[in-house]
Design a protein around this motif. Structure first.
Motif, short mmCIF file in Angstrom:
data_model
loop_
_atom_site.label_atom_id
_atom_site.label_comp_id
_atom_site.label_asym_id
_atom_site.label_seq_id
_atom_site.Cartn_x
_atom_site.Cartn_y
_atom_site.Cartn_z
N ILE A 287 5.04 4.74 6.78
CA ILE A 287 3.77 4.32 6.16
C ILE A 287 2.62 4.81 7.02
O ILE A 287 2.64 4.66 8.25
N SER A 322 5.03 -3.04 1.21
CA SER A 322 4.83 -1.67 0.75
C SER A 322 6.14 -0.89 0.78
O SER A 322 6.93 -1.03 1.73
N GLU A 325 7.00 5.42 2.76
CA GLU A 325 6.18 6.62 2.56
C GLU A 325 4.93 6.35 1.70
O GLU A 325 4.55 7.17 0.88
N LYS A 326 4.31 5.20 1.92
CA LYS A 326 3.05 4.89 1.24
C LYS A 326 1.92 4.86 2.27
O LYS A 326 2.12 5.14 3.45
N GLN A 327 0.72 4.53 1.81
CA GLN A 327 -0.43 4.46 2.69
C GLN A 327 -1.09 3.08 2.60
O GLN A 327 -1.05 2.42 1.56
N ASP A 345 -3.15 -1.80 -0.06
CA ASP A 345 -1.82 -1.21 0.02
C ASP A 345 -1.46 -0.54 -1.30
O ASP A 345 -2.19 -0.63 -2.28
N GLU A 346 -0.33 0.11 -1.32
CA GLU A 346 0.18 0.77 -2.53
C GLU A 346 1.49 0.10 -2.95
O GLU A 346 2.42 0.76 -3.42
N GLY A 347 1.53 -1.19 -2.78
CA GLY A 347 2.73 -1.96 -3.09
C GLY A 347 2.86 -2.29 -4.56
O GLY A 347 2.17 -1.71 -5.41
N THR A 370 10.26 -4.85 1.45
CA THR A 370 10.98 -3.64 1.03
C THR A 370 11.94 -3.09 2.08
O THR A 370 12.61 -2.07 1.85
N ASN A 401 2.07 -2.77 -10.07
CA ASN A 401 2.47 -1.37 -9.83
C ASN A 401 1.34 -0.51 -9.28
O ASN A 401 1.53 0.70 -9.11
N ASN A 402 0.18 -1.10 -8.98
CA ASN A 402 -0.94 -0.32 -8.43
C ASN A 402 -1.48 -0.88 -7.12
O ASN A 402 -2.60 -0.56 -6.72
N GLY A 403 -0.71 -1.73 -6.48
CA GLY A 403 -1.12 -2.22 -5.16
C GLY A 403 -2.09 -3.38 -5.20
O GLY A 403 -2.54 -3.82 -6.26
#
Length: 416
Positions: A287, A322, A325-327, A345-347, A370, A401-403
């Motif tokens: 991340i 998260s 491999e997200k940001q 987050d991009e969770g 995760t 689905n969009n954090g």
């Protein structure tokens, strides 16, 4: 008040005296009411009684008899006029007791009554007693409609009076019981908090020794399997330390009046230092942690330890929930009144139905960490409680689905 008595017109002075009693409604009202009413009924004895636990309980009495009546002489309630009036559920009028079906009752001898009239009283929606009048004289003409109307009116007033007293006494009793239970609960809470303090304190020392030894073992690991096992062990140990710190923070908030220790520091440098603490955790999930500052004067006066705990919980949650491999984007923006710090987050996001649970103690949402991380459900509760202590606030924006984006707002300065 409209004292409506139809039929024969009684003495106006007696009616006025009764009306005055009804208007006053004080602790002596029942005895005074009976005294005034006895004149209107031409009765020598007026009694307000309750039947409870096989006892004849006198609530009020007025007597002009030349002798004293011992109500305790009648041991069996079924031997009283009062009992039979309540059983009938209506007025019991006996203008000539000797020629009635009740002439055999022992109470006839106790009262020496030759005429009697009584009506059931209602207490707590139950017929539990009577207001009654009796005399040593027979009523050859019976009881007039005016007297029956007056008796019905008195019944309503006395029932209401007794109900008020009953509910007042019941409320007082319930309050005493509630206070006793509250004290017992407070004692239990204090004992629980003391136990928690002891557990947290006593766990820290041996766990610190174990953690130190685990890092020593890590230096002696000779293969990947050993390194992996020690890494898993250290990860679990870190979680235990985190949980202990969360419980310690929670216990301190709920047990002690935690005052602010306000100090001046650079908010940008503070956030950068906090992000460095999460470098390993973020790298283990590939991340990327991004930081952006839009600040003209980065000076803040607040409790650094409180803010550090707040940032720790928010950033660790962002990493924990998260995917790989997200940001995660951390931004600080200066406003008119202070600073806004956002963690995006991009969770998986938060559903509308779970927003109300976010800041509850021990709240568990449908989303799960995760990478098999553990979650106590205390993080966001602690965040909100600590923000209250430094006059901060928090808001959440999220789509499934969009954090999610958590934004805390802080004033430039907080009073100590």
């Amino acid at each position: 008040m409209n004292l409506n008595i139809t039929g024969e017109v009684p003495n106006i002075d007696d009616v006025y005296q009764l009306t005055s009693v009804l208007l006053q409604d004080n602790e002596n009202s029942l005895d005074n009411l009976l005294k005034a009413s006895c004149k209107l009924f031409n009765a020598e004895l007026g009694v307000i009684c309750l039947l409870k636990d096989n006892k004849y309980l006198v609530q009020g009495v007025h007597s002009s008899l030349p002798y004293e009546v011992d109500f305790g002489q009648v041991a069996n309630l079924a031997d009283t006029f009062c009992y039979h009036a309540t059983q009938r559920g209506e007025v019991l009028a006996l203008p000539d007791v000797a020629n009635s079906e009740y002439s055999h009752l022992p109470c006839c001898q106790v009262l020496k009554a030759k005429s009697y009239i009584g009506i059931p009283l209602v207490l707590d929606n139950k017929e539990v007693g009577t207001i009654n009048f009796s005399s040593r004289e027979v009523r050859p003409d019976g009881y007039s409609q005016a007297e029956l109307n007056l008796l019905a009116y008195l019944n309503q007033w006395v029932s209401q009076h007794l109900n008020r007293a009953y509910y007042k006494e019941t409320l007082h009793k319930n309050n005493l019981e509630l206070n006793a239970k509250n004290k017992a609960l407070q004692t239990l809470i204090e004992e629980n908090n003391q136990l928690m303090q002891i557990l947290v304190h006593d766990l820290k020392s041996p766990l610190s020794n174990i953690k130190m030894l685990s890092y020593l073992f890590q230096d002696f690991a000779r293969d990947k399997d050993s390194e992996e096992l020690i890494s898993i062990f250290n990860k679990s140990l870190d979680y235990v330390f985190h949980l202990i710190e969360q419980m310690e923070t929670l216990n301190n908030m709920e047990t002690f009046s935690t005052n602010n220790y306000v100090e001046e520091f650079n908010i940008v440098d503070f956030i950068r230092a906090n992000l460095k603490d999460f470098t390993n955790a973020a790298e283990s999930k590939a991340i990327k942690l991004n930081f952006e500052a839009d600040v003209q004067k980065p000076v803040i006066n607040t409790d650094m330890n409180f803010l550090k705990r707040i940032m720790y919980n928010l950033i660790s949650n962002a990493i924990k929930f998260s995917p790989f491999e997200k940001q995660i984007a951390v931004k600080v923006h200066q406003t008119i009144d202070g600073f806004d710090i956002s963690i995006a987050d991009e969770g998986p996001g938060i559903s509308d139905g779970e927003f109300s649970k976010l800041f509850q103690k021990f709240a568990k949402l449908n989303n799960r960490p995760t990478n098999s991380e553990s979650s106590s459900g205390l993080g966001l509760f602690i965040v909100k409680e600590l923000l209250k202590k430094i006059n901060g606030d928090i808001k959440v924006e999220s789509q499934v689905n969009n954090g999610s984006t958590f934004t805390i707002s802080l004033p430039f300065s907080v009073e100590a």
